[in-house]
Design a protein around this motif. Sequence first.
Motif, PDB file in Angstrom:
ATOM      1  N   MET A 289      36.474 -18.324  -6.822  1.00 18.42           N
ATOM      2  CA  MET A 289      37.317 -17.234  -6.360  1.00 18.42           C
ATOM      3  C   MET A 289      36.404 -16.058  -5.985  1.00 18.42           C
ATOM      4  O   MET A 289      35.520 -15.695  -6.734  1.00 18.42           O
ATOM      5  CB  MET A 289      38.300 -16.840  -7.468  1.00 18.42           C
ATOM      6  N   THR A 290      36.648 -15.448  -4.830  1.00 19.95           N
ATOM      7  CA  THR A 290      35.822 -14.330  -4.376  1.00 19.95           C
ATOM      8  C   THR A 290      36.198 -13.050  -5.106  1.00 19.95           C
ATOM      9  O   THR A 290      37.239 -12.980  -5.768  1.00 19.95           O
ATOM     10  CB  THR A 290      35.984 -14.113  -2.862  1.00 19.95           C
ATOM     11  N   VAL A 291      35.376 -12.046  -4.960  1.00 20.05           N
ATOM     12  CA  VAL A 291      35.630 -10.748  -5.596  1.00 20.05           C
ATOM     13  C   VAL A 291      36.949 -10.173  -5.101  1.00 20.05           C
ATOM     14  O   VAL A 291      37.781  -9.705  -5.888  1.00 20.05           O
ATOM     15  CB  VAL A 291      34.468  -9.762  -5.316  1.00 20.05           C
ATOM     16  N   VAL A 292      37.156 -10.216  -3.795  1.00 23.90           N
ATOM     17  CA  VAL A 292      38.387  -9.661  -3.228  1.00 23.90           C
ATOM     18  C   VAL A 292      39.605 -10.440  -3.723  1.00 23.90           C
ATOM     19  O   VAL A 292      40.617  -9.842  -4.086  1.00 23.90           O
ATOM     20  CB  VAL A 292      38.323  -9.650  -1.682  1.00 23.90           C
TER      21      VAL A 292
ATOM     22  N   THR B 271      39.886 -12.013  -6.523  1.00 28.34           N
ATOM     23  CA  THR B 271      40.065 -11.647  -7.925  1.00 28.34           C
ATOM     24  C   THR B 271      40.786 -10.303  -8.039  1.00 28.34           C
ATOM     25  O   THR B 271      41.731 -10.162  -8.820  1.00 28.34           O
ATOM     26  CB  THR B 271      38.701 -11.572  -8.643  1.00 28.34           C
ATOM     27  N   VAL B 272      40.336  -9.326  -7.259  1.00 24.22           N
ATOM     28  CA  VAL B 272      40.976  -8.004  -7.274  1.00 24.22           C
ATOM     29  C   VAL B 272      42.427  -8.128  -6.826  1.00 24.22           C
ATOM     30  O   VAL B 272      43.329  -7.562  -7.450  1.00 24.22           O
ATOM     31  CB  VAL B 272      40.201  -7.006  -6.377  1.00 24.22           C
ATOM     32  N   LEU B 273      42.664  -8.878  -5.751  1.00 27.79           N
ATOM     33  CA  LEU B 273      44.030  -9.029  -5.235  1.00 27.79           C
ATOM     34  C   LEU B 273      44.939  -9.752  -6.221  1.00 27.79           C
ATOM     35  O   LEU B 273      46.117  -9.412  -6.333  1.00 27.79           O
ATOM     36  CB  LEU B 273      44.011  -9.768  -3.893  1.00 27.79           C
ATOM     37  N   SER B 274      44.417 -10.733  -6.943  1.00 30.69           N
ATOM     38  CA  SER B 274      45.258 -11.473  -7.892  1.00 30.69           C
ATOM     39  C   SER B 274      45.713 -10.603  -9.061  1.00 30.69           C
ATOM     40  O   SER B 274      46.712 -10.889  -9.699  1.00 30.69           O
ATOM     41  CB  SER B 274      44.524 -12.707  -8.410  1.00 30.69           C
ATOM     42  N   ARG B 275      44.991  -9.544  -9.341  1.00 27.81           N
ATOM     43  CA  ARG B 275      45.343  -8.652 -10.468  1.00 27.81           C
ATOM     44  C   ARG B 275      46.090  -7.407 -10.011  1.00 27.81           C
ATOM     45  O   ARG B 275      46.336  -6.511 -10.809  1.00 27.81           O
ATOM     46  CB  ARG B 275      44.071  -8.237 -11.199  1.00 27.81           C
ATOM     47  N   THR B 276      46.434  -7.355  -8.757  1.00 29.84           N
ATOM     48  CA  THR B 276      47.099  -6.188  -8.182  1.00 29.84           C
ATOM     49  C   THR B 276      48.602  -6.435  -8.116  1.00 29.84           C
ATOM     50  O   THR B 276      49.031  -7.527  -7.736  1.00 29.84           O
ATOM     51  CB  THR B 276      46.554  -5.922  -6.760  1.00 29.84           C
ATOM     52  N   PRO B 277      49.425  -5.435  -8.455  1.00 26.93           N
ATOM     53  CA  PRO B 277      50.881  -5.595  -8.345  1.00 26.93           C
ATOM     54  C   PRO B 277      51.296  -5.941  -6.909  1.00 26.93           C
ATOM     55  O   PRO B 277      50.668  -5.487  -5.952  1.00 26.93           O
ATOM     56  CB  PRO B 277      51.429  -4.223  -8.757  1.00 26.93           C
ATOM     57  N   GLU B 278      52.357  -6.712  -6.768  1.00 31.22           N
ATOM     58  CA  GLU B 278      52.779  -7.250  -5.476  1.00 31.22           C
ATOM     59  C   GLU B 278      52.951  -6.213  -4.362  1.00 31.22           C
ATOM     60  O   GLU B 278      52.430  -6.427  -3.280  1.00 31.22           O
ATOM     61  CB  GLU B 278      54.074  -8.061  -5.645  1.00 31.22           C
ATOM     62  N   PRO B 279      53.640  -5.101  -4.551  1.00 28.08           N
ATOM     63  CA  PRO B 279      53.804  -4.176  -3.414  1.00 28.08           C
ATOM     64  C   PRO B 279      52.456  -3.660  -2.884  1.00 28.08           C
ATOM     65  O   PRO B 279      52.256  -3.555  -1.680  1.00 28.08           O
ATOM     66  CB  PRO B 279      54.624  -3.017  -3.986  1.00 28.08           C
ATOM     67  N   LEU B 280      51.528  -3.403  -3.780  1.00 24.32           N
ATOM     68  CA  LEU B 280      50.217  -2.914  -3.377  1.00 24.32           C
ATOM     69  C   LEU B 280      49.360  -4.038  -2.795  1.00 24.32           C
ATOM     70  O   LEU B 280      48.564  -3.817  -1.889  1.00 24.32           O
ATOM     71  CB  LEU B 280      49.505  -2.264  -4.572  1.00 24.32           C
TER      72      LEU B 280
END
Length: 174
Positions: free
Chosen positions: A1-4, A6-15
């Motif tokens: 999994m790439t850094v981006v 990983t960041v996106l997977s931990r971000t709330p859906e609307p954001l």
Amino acid sequence: MTVVETVLSRTPEPLRAVLIKHREMLKFALVGATTFVVDNGVWYLLKLSVLESKPTTAKAIAIIVATIVSYVLNREWSFRTRGGRERTHEATLFFVISGIAVVVNLIPLYLSRYALHLEVPHVTRLVQEVADFTSGSIIGMLLAMVFRFWGFKRWVFPDDLGERRREQVTRLPR
């Protein structure tokens, strides 16, 4: 999994939808965070040792080191699907834009130190250091970051030249 990813997977859906739409800006921001650490690490190393009496010179050297790191990371990661220019032409444009950004970054620090006299003996050492950090590493860096993002997208890694790079990247094995 790439850094981006990983960041996106931990971000709330609307954001998450906004970040996916602006993935390039997210990568640029992560490169910026990395170079922020490099810049400040080199700056304070120099400023608190061999260039103690020359904080603006120390900051300029630190920005140059961080800019080199920035070129490599932006070229190979943030804007890897853009560009398409000959490497030397692209690097020249990158460093011209970055050189202008160095001046933009140094203006608040210079004004803080030499126009507002926020330096010892006019103020305490703590006030001097807080003023240096605020003007050099927050205000100056934010102004330079906005200028760099605009300049890089417009001239260094323009989207209209990126078709060849996108084709190359999509053909690479993952």
